[in-house]
Design a protein around this motif. Structure first.
Motif, PDB file in Angstrom:
ATOM      1  N   ASP A  58       0.928  -1.128  -0.094  1.00  0.00           N
ATOM      2  CA  ASP A  58      -0.042   0.132  -0.038  1.00  0.00           C
ATOM      3  C   ASP A  58       0.781   1.297  -0.123  1.00  0.00           C
ATOM      4  OD1 ASP A  58      -2.474  -1.486   0.353  1.00  0.00           O
ATOM      5  OD2 ASP A  58      -1.780  -1.976   2.363  1.00  0.00           O
ATOM      6  N   THR A  82      -9.951   2.654  -8.553  1.00  0.00           N
ATOM      7  CA  THR A  82     -10.670   1.679  -7.210  1.00  0.00           C
ATOM      8  C   THR A  82     -11.662   2.310  -6.643  1.00  0.00           C
ATOM      9  OG1 THR A  82      -8.269   1.074  -7.306  1.00  0.00           O
ATOM     10  CG2 THR A  82     -10.093  -0.458  -6.109  1.00  0.00           C
ATOM     11  N   THR A  88      -8.539   6.376  -3.520  1.00  0.00           N
ATOM     12  CA  THR A  88      -7.701   5.125  -3.994  1.00  0.00           C
ATOM     13  C   THR A  88      -7.244   5.004  -5.378  1.00  0.00           C
ATOM     14  OG1 THR A  88      -8.177   4.282  -1.824  1.00  0.00           O
ATOM     15  CG2 THR A  88      -7.280   2.995  -3.460  1.00  0.00           C
ATOM     16  N   THR A  90      -5.457   2.168  -7.958  1.00  0.00           N
ATOM     17  CA  THR A  90      -4.629   0.977  -8.144  1.00  0.00           C
ATOM     18  C   THR A  90      -3.733   1.096  -9.193  1.00  0.00           C
ATOM     19  OG1 THR A  90      -6.292  -0.330  -6.964  1.00  0.00           O
ATOM     20  CG2 THR A  90      -4.584  -1.687  -8.116  1.00  0.00           C
ATOM     21  N   GLU A  99      -1.749  -0.515  -4.432  1.00  0.00           N
ATOM     22  CA  GLU A  99      -2.919   0.483  -3.988  1.00  0.00           C
ATOM     23  C   GLU A  99      -2.317   1.934  -3.574  1.00  0.00           C
ATOM     24  OE1 GLU A  99      -6.036  -0.358  -1.252  1.00  0.00           O
ATOM     25  OE2 GLU A  99      -7.200  -1.257  -3.316  1.00  0.00           O
ATOM     26  N   THR A 101      -2.983   5.380  -2.202  1.00  0.00           N
ATOM     27  CA  THR A 101      -4.120   6.192  -1.539  1.00  0.00           C
ATOM     28  C   THR A 101      -3.672   7.842  -1.316  1.00  0.00           C
ATOM     29  OG1 THR A 101      -5.011   4.343  -0.519  1.00  0.00           O
ATOM     30  CG2 THR A 101      -5.937   6.527   0.165  1.00  0.00           C
TER      31      THR A 101
END
Ligand code: ATP
Ligand code: MG
Length: 422
Positions: A58, A82, A88, A90, A99, A101
């Motif tokens: 992440d 996503t 978020t 991906t 991922e 964010t």
């Protein structure tokens, strides 16, 4: 107390294969190309510091999601929106998902639902995460950033909420289950009393959480190293019966965990769920509803009907062979392990159960040496009847203990065909 990691690359992170991997470095550089910062966060950092395997990566970044998308595409990477509204994106690199964010801080609206706003404040982003050990960040060069005392808690094996547990739980009741899940994974047999009390007091909030999300947490929790500790605490607090919709059988589960550990058998969530919660015949169907189990998961629970002679070590092995022949070695092992766990008179290293457990390794599943062609050759028209005859022959063959006498088998086939033709 706030503990800040010294701003030097951390030796464990610097030497981590996943951080040095060209894909990881490329994704981080891509997100930062044009300004802003990107750091790894969460499980990858936490597990590396603990020397545990890293599953997924992440990334947190000060760059806004649309810009992350644009930069990824410019670099020739596939980017999937996503959850752009939540920040978020991906990014796929080398077929691996990253991922990404955007940094967020929680904004209270009407004192009820927490919504999010993007921010450039790393400490604010850390403070809206759930547990201190999950709020560690690292730069592309391995520099560790700790805004909430996560390193000290990792070292002390403490799973602690960031901030007041009651407040953090009220923002998202799923955190109750995440608390027990991470405790089962990382707290080495201890539990944070303050967190546990708050989870216990606010457990009614779990009614608002979807069955799918509860299921996902439970499946991870139940195979975690300290699952029994968490599940016992949850049971005592009334949380376990609440999520299972029935009482849990922790005695059987404890024995199963012991048998698995003693005999180096990897844990399996469905086998453990069966031991914990399937006693009566209708329990599998009830659990399917309660936890929205997948079809395959449900079928594994429903197909395992205990007791069964196949799992009784006083019975001849033929029953076990028939079970393996019909349902496969994994289902046989599940049934045997749970039966063993329920047989409280049997030791956890009982030699008769152990011998039966390894039957699939000693015995090769036989194949009926007759096919549809053989049935057709005897004058039966192709159609459902061929299958029926084969199935009858198969049943006879199993019951007879899988004889490999070809003449005998064909004699039986002839007899079945003659009966059908009459
Ligand atoms: P795992 O090894 O299970 O993937 P993880 O820590 O990476 O562990 P994720 O569920 O992938 O867990 O979430 C990534 C990070 O996002 C967490 O480490 C945590 O910082 C944050 N997070 C996830 N879910 C929540 C939540 N419900 N509340 C607050 N923070 C969360
Ligand atoms: Mg993760």
């Amino acid at each position: 107390m706030t503990f800040r990691g010294s701003l030097k690359p951390h030796p464990l992170l610097v030497s981590a294969g996943w951080l040095n991997a060209p894909d990881t470095q490329f994704v981080l550089q891509t997100v930062m190309d044009g300004g802003g910062t990107a750091r790894i966060v969460g499980g990858a950092v936490r597990n590396t510091l603990l020397g545990r395997p890293v599953k997924d990566i992440d990334i947190a970044t000060s760059v806004h999601p649309e810009e992350v998308m644009a930069r990824a595409e410019r670099a020739g990477l596939q980017a999937i929106p996503t959850g752009v509204a939540h920040g978020t994106v991906t990014i796929l690199a080398g077929h691996k998902p990253f991922e990404v964010t955007t940094l967020r801080r929680d904004v209270e609206t009407h004192g009820r639902h927490a919504t999010v706003a993007f921010t450039e404040d790393w400490s604010a982003d850390a403070h809206r995460r759930d547990f201190t050990i999950n709020a560690l960040y690292c730069d592309a060069d391995g520099t560790l950033h700790d805004f909430v005392g996560g390193v000290a808690d990792l070292t002390g094996h403490r799973v602690r909420f960031i901030g007041r547990p009651e407040d953090r739980i009220a923002e998202d009741y799923l955190r109750i289950l995440r608390f027990y899940r991470f405790t089962a994974e990382y707290a080495n047999g201890g539990i944070d009393g303050e967190g546990h009390l708050a989870c216990s007091a606010l457990q009614e909030g779990l009614e608002r959480i979807s069955a799918e999300r509860i299921r996902a947490e439970l499946m991870k929790l139940i195979v975690a190293p300290f699952a029994l500790l968490s599940l016992s605490e949850m049971d005592e607090a009334g949380i376990l019966p609440r999520i299972l919709g029935r009482a849990g059988d922790l005695v059987t589960l404890a024995r199963l965990v012991g048998i698995e550990a003693l005999n180096a058998i990897p844990p399996d969530p469905i086998r453990r769920l069966y031991a914990l919660a399937v006693r009566e015949p209708d329990a599998a169907a009830a659990l399917k509803e309660q936890l929205r189990l997948s079809k395959t998961e449900y079928e594994r629970l429903a197909d395992l009907q205990l007791p069964d002679r196949a799992f009784d070590t006083r019975e001849p092995e033929t029953w076990s062979q028939v079970y393996i022949y019909r349902s496969g070695a994994p289902a046989f092992r599940d049934g045997l392990l749970v039966s063993w766990a329920r047989d409280v008179a049997a030791e956890m290293n009982d030699s008769a159960y152990l011998k039966r457990l390894w039957l699939p390794d000693r015995w090769t599943v036989p194949v009926l040496p007759v096919s549809g062609k053989d049935v057709l050759a005897l004058g039966i028209q192709s159609g459902p009847e061929v299958g029926q005859i084969l199935s009858l022959l198969d049943q006879w063959w199993m019951a007879a203990g899988f004889p490999d006498d070809a003449a005998l088998i064909h004699q039986r086939l002839h007899a079945l065909v003659n009966v059908k033709e009459r």
